[in-house]
Design an enzyme around this catalytic site. Structure first.
Site, short mmCIF file in Angstrom:
data_model
loop_
_atom_site.label_atom_id
_atom_site.label_comp_id
_atom_site.label_asym_id
_atom_site.label_seq_id
_atom_site.Cartn_x
_atom_site.Cartn_y
_atom_site.Cartn_z
CG HIS A 128 0.58 6.28 -0.84
ND1 HIS A 128 -0.59 6.86 -1.26
CD2 HIS A 128 0.30 5.69 0.35
CE1 HIS A 128 -1.54 6.64 -0.38
NE2 HIS A 128 -1.04 5.91 0.61
CG ASP B 228 -6.57 0.89 0.55
OD1 ASP B 228 -5.48 0.72 1.13
OD2 ASP B 228 -7.55 1.44 1.10
CG HIS C 246 -1.61 1.29 1.48
ND1 HIS C 246 -2.86 1.59 0.97
CD2 HIS C 246 -1.22 2.40 2.19
CE1 HIS C 246 -3.21 2.80 1.35
NE2 HIS C 246 -2.24 3.31 2.10
CD GLU C 247 2.15 3.53 3.80
OE1 GLU C 247 2.52 4.61 3.29
OE2 GLU C 247 1.12 3.41 4.48
CD GLU D 133 -4.02 6.82 2.41
OE1 GLU D 133 -3.91 5.59 2.65
OE2 GLU D 133 -3.05 7.58 2.40
#
Length: 317
Positions: free
Chosen positions: A176, A259, A172-173, A255
């Protein structure tokens, strides 16, 4: 400025003490001692003096000497200072408060490096931070420029979730980073800063503004620091609220996209279970008031994120 910092520290101290040693302790989160709490406070004040004092002095000097186009020079100065702080905070300042140790050799380390290589993320170092000496809250973050990226895992995170859930959270990070959210947010913040300074330059010499606050003697220029406070606390404040809301909406969109990035890599179930475990451990609000969360929460509520991931799963089948 020093007086304001001292007064602000003193007036906020009772609330911080109550929050840390009463509320946080009541729910089992606080792990720090009063000695550590006040040591952190002293370190913070010293760092404010070392970095904040020279910054404000140069900032005001640039406004004074920059002429009508001072906002351009102020903008450039704050940009350089932002990059400087982003560079030294993780490697110089944060180690003053926490211990960073290399992630021990093992399956988790190998899998994280394999994940980084698969996504072409230039990971150079993996650290574990002793967040547990202050709180049982958990987290993970990345930092670094260009080809020198680093990942930090809280020791509490490693205790609360399994290795495969940590990998899903890191996906997930990394999502980004892969989708440019980090750079986009930095660019937007710089544009916001430039716009605010430009608007301030339009009001800087407005005698009508100063007279409205009791500065009636035009022969005595209003101190720059007072002019800044008046502008940002009155004229800019409603604009800031509107722009902050737009940024919150954008952050929530990012976000959901991150995801989905993890879901597309086949880690939907692991990410969902990991997020649920973290929320339970941190007593996070699972389903807060929708109006309140829409304005205040930079991350969507957990229920919304889980629903979105389940919808992504159905579409991919």
């Amino acid at each position: 400025m020093a007086v304001n910092v001292i007064i602000g520290t003193i007036t906020s101290l009772p609330f911080e003490l109550y929050s840390t040693f009463r509320i946080e302790k009541k729910h089992g989160f606080n792990k720090q001692t009063p000695q550590l709490f006040f040591t952190d406070k002293v370190k913070g004040l010293l760092l404010t003096c070392v970095f904040g004092g020279p910054f404000v002095a140069l900032f005001l000097k640039i406004i004074k000497m920059g002429g009508e186009s001072f906002y351009i020079y102020v903008w450039a100065f704050t940009f350089v200072f932002s990059v400087f702080m982003m560079t030294i905070v993780p490697v110089v300042i944060m180690p003053l408060f926490n211990k960073y140790e290399p992630l021990p050799e093992g399956s988790l380390k190998e899998q994280i490096y394999e994940l980084a290589g698969r996504l072409e993320f230039p990971l150079t170092k993996l650290f574990v931070m002793d967040g547990s000496k202050r709180s049982s809250h958990s987290n993970a973050f990345m930092f670094g420029f260009f080809k020198n990226k680093r990942i930090v895992l809280f020791d509490t995170l490693m205790e609360q979730v399994h290795d495969d859930q940590i990998l899903a959270i890191l996906e997930h990070e990394l999502g980004h980073w892969k989708m440019g959210h980090t750079v986009t947010n930095f660019v937007i913040s710089q544009l916001y800063t430039g716009a605010s300074f430009y608007c301030f330059s339009l009001c800087f010499n407005s005698h009508e503004l100063y007279r409205a606050f009791g500065f009636n003697d035009e022969s005595r220029p209003v101190p720059t620091i007072i002019a800044l406070l008046l502008f940002f606390q009155t004229i800019w404040a409603p604009i800031d609220k509107a722009l902050s809301y737009i940024m919150t909406v954008f952050s929530r969109k990012c976000e959901f996209e991150a995801d989905k990035f993890s879901v597309d890599l086949g880690m939907s179930q692991k990410l969902q279970s990991g997020l649920c475990k973290i929320h339970l451990e941190n007593l996070g609000a699972m389903c807060p008031d929708p109006w309140y969360s829409t304005y205040h929460y930079s991350h969507p509520p957990l229920v919304e994120r889980l629903s979105a991931m389940m919808a992504f799963d159905k579409k991919s089948k």
